[in-house]
Scaffold this active site. Structure first.
Site, PDB file in Angstrom:
ATOM      1  N   HIS A   9    -135.934  17.123  16.675  1.00  0.00           N
ATOM      2  CA  HIS A   9    -137.176  18.094  17.235  1.00  0.00           C
ATOM      3  C   HIS A   9    -138.041  18.583  16.195  1.00  0.00           C
ATOM      4  CE1 HIS A   9    -135.127  21.401  15.059  1.00  0.00           C
ATOM      5  NE2 HIS A   9    -133.973  20.784  15.414  1.00  0.00           N
ATOM      6  N   GLU A  86    -126.940  19.708  19.161  1.00  0.00           N
ATOM      7  CA  GLU A  86    -126.479  20.043  17.896  1.00  0.00           C
ATOM      8  C   GLU A  86    -125.315  20.291  17.582  1.00  0.00           C
ATOM      9  OE1 GLU A  86    -126.006  19.407  14.632  1.00  0.00           O
ATOM     10  OE2 GLU A  86    -128.244  19.946  14.354  1.00  0.00           O
TER      11      GLU A  86
END
Length: 214
Positions: A9, A86
């Site tokens: 990201h 994550e």
């Protein structure tokens, strides 16, 4: 073979502040939004040369917001996949990386140990995280034989991907960077993975952030 382009990201304020994000749903900052736009332009050019068949993203907004401009350029919907989010860092989430030893010493020691079985207060063990990521990628790859797909994900996930594809153990040294909006290409054939290319940030040049904490 399935060719997967794993893309981290864009930058968030917590990246810049070196705060552990984990499952906290932190948005892109202005710099990260610009990175996502530059990435989308790169992907538009890539798709003119070679087809891209699908886009997957973590369910956390910093990954999804990075994927959306690419989705718009390629005319492909973003398929949300929680399995590539994550690692859950539990009580460490939100803490400054430089101060975790003082603020949460036991959890910090567990995180730094790289022991796959050692509990992390409120979070996932490293082994649980590894199993989640690998099984998710294997499952998705099996649906896209001989295709090229994009996966928008996170620094911790990229660490697991690189190690699994390179044969490096969880506690071994990593000599590969985990850069914001980097393109990291991996080939998956059955259960065999191989790194094809890593850390491509040509689309952002000097604008990409450093190899910062997850």
């Amino acid at each position: 073979m399935t060719e997967i382009w794993f893309i981290r990201h864009g930058e968030t304020d917590w990246n810049r502040q070196r705060r552990l994000q984990g499952w906290q749903d932190i948005p892109l900052n202005e710099f990260g939004v610009n990175q996502a736009s530059l990435l989308a332009a790169r992907m538009r050019e890539e798709a003119r040369r070679t087809p891209i068949h699908a886009i997957y993203s973590s369910d956390l907004q910093r990954a999804h917001a990075t994927a959306l401009p690419v989705s718009e350029q390629l005319g492909l919907r973003v398929r949300v996949e929680p399995g590539i989010r994550e690692r859950g860092f539990g009580v460490l989430e939100g803490l400054d990386h430089e101060r975790i030893d003082v603020l949460a010493p036991e959890a910090a020691a567990a995180w730094k140990s790289r022991d796959p079985l050692r509990p992390l207060d409120g979070g996932e063990t490293l082994g649980q995280f590894q199993s989640r990521v690998i099984s998710t990628v294997d499952d998705i790859a099996s649906r896209h034989d001989d295709e090229r797909i994009l996966m928008f994900t996170h620094g911790g996930v990229l660490d697991i991907i690189w190690r699994h594809a390179s044969g490096v153990p969880l506690n071994g040294p990593r000599d590969a960077a985990l850069l914001n909006v980097s393109i990291n290409r991996v080939g998956v054939q059955g259960r065999k993975w191989q790194v094809l290319d890593w850390g491509d940030v040509g689309h952002v040049a000097d604008e990409v952030g450093n190899d910062v904490v997850p």
